[in-house]
Design a protein around this motif. Structure first.
Motif: not given
Length: 369
Positions: A142-143, A162-164, A169-171, A175-177
């Motif tokens: 994650p970031p 889990a949340h990511y 998606p907010t970025s 979304a790509a991950d």
């Protein structure tokens, strides 16, 4: 001449009388037994050749949690095949006899396990994972992260992952991950994959896109030799939807989900490909007291359900106190609950049954190399 014929005639009558008496005393079957036995011997069929049962994965619900001497089934065939892969030369006949028992003891000794000749969760894990060394796994990052988590930080990272992977998606990166998550597992060459639909692709009467929130439950899903969603199985299926859709669904069951979350958080397949019954006996888990309103739990702890700790039926990963739409705010968990549902986050209080055990994955399982 006449006298001699008469004597012979009288003698013949005497022997006939004797013979008749024997028949009455012994029975006709006795006198005919020898010819009958000879006839049976001449027509006796060739004995049927013994055929060993098909092997069954040791983590399959059909195999007992503890496989012991004198068991005879496909689980033992699988055990014998695995022992042969570790240098033995057993006949895979499915019979747990003295030779198999000795091979199990030797394997346990060589791999630092308790030596009792009984094949329990730790021995199963070692048989499948090369002497107990966990399979390494690529981590989801994650970031703000650049490497797999280690030690006690893995539990919190599992919740972050889990949340990511679950939340909308907010970025672009998120979304790509999530999309990459789908593509990675859709492209795996599963030996038994014949799913009619897979992650991120439309399905009959179902359409779902990237992310954990759209991954369906699949009985037995997530128990392949690497963590991640995969085709389920109808072996031992107990769901309410019939006919069983598991072997045509790529997804997770409950233990497959928590296995994957920990693997992609810490980079090691610590929980292994067993069921909840195997997980709960994993040497890297220790029981914890939840406290009032689960105040003693940490995000990442595992919550088990079932009649008792030797017969667990479900597991979920505690994510902390959160707001869950439609349910409210409270202690929450992420779970793969049942056939016909997707992976989801729910309040612990919404489960139909009370938990029977709470366990923490120890940080030493993910010690830095």
């Amino acid at each position: 001449m006449s006298n001699r014929r008469n004597a012979e005639h009288r003698t013949g009558r005497r022997w006939s009388a004797v013979l008749a008496s024997l028949v009455l005393f012994l029975g006709v079957g006795t006198l005919t037994a020898a010819p009958a036995a000879q006839a049976a011997h001449a027509t006796q069929a060739t004995p049927t050749t013994y055929s060993a049962p098909a092997p069954i994965n040791l983590n399959d619900p059909r195999c007992p949690n503890l496989i012991k001497q004198n068991e005879s089934d496909g689980c033992v065939v699988e055990l014998q095949n695995l022992l042969n892969q570790h240098g033995n030369s057993l006949v895979p006949d499915g019979i747990f006899g003295p030779a198999t028992f000795s091979a199990v003891e030797a394997f346990q000794t060589a791999n630092g396990l308790g030596v009792d000749g009984i094949v329990g969760p730790n021995t199963k894990y070692a048989l499948y994972h090369g002497g107990g060394t966990p399979t390494t796994v690529d981590c989801v990052l994650p970031p703000g992260t650049s490497a797999c988590a280690t030690g006690d930080a893995v539990a919190a990272r599992a919740v972050t992952v889990a949340h990511y992977m679950y939340d909308p998606p907010t970025s672009d990166d998120q979304a790509a991950d999530q999309a990459s998550f789908d593509d990675t597992y859709n492209n795996l060459d599963y030996s038994n994959s014949h799913a009619t639909y897979q992650l991120g692709h439309p399905a009959p009467q179902t359409a779902y896109g990237p992310g954990l929130a759209n991954v369906p439950y699949a009985w037995g899903g997530g128990h392949w030799n690497v963590p991640g969603p995969h085709t389920g199985t109808c072996a031992g299926y107990t769901g309410n939807i019939l006919p069983c859709p598991a072997d045509q669904t790529v997804g997770f069951d409950c233990s497959g989900l928590v296995r994957w979350l920990y693997a992609v958080a810490g980079g090691k397949d610590i929980l292994g490909n067993g069921s909840t019954r195997d997980q709960i006996h994993n040497r890297h888990l220790r029981a914890v007291s939840p406290g009032a309103d689960y105040a003693n739990l940490r995000p990442g702890d595992l919550i088990y359900y079932g009649p008792n700790l030797n017969d667990t039926k479900h597991v979920a990963l505690y994510v902390g106190t959160e707001y869950v739409a439609g349910e409210g705010t409270g202690p929450a968990m992420i779970q793969a609950a049942a056939t016909g549902t997707n992976v989801r986050i729910d309040l612990v209080s919404t489960h139909a049954n009370a938990p029977i055990g709470f366990f923490r994955v120890t940080g030493d399982a993910f010690a830095a190399a």
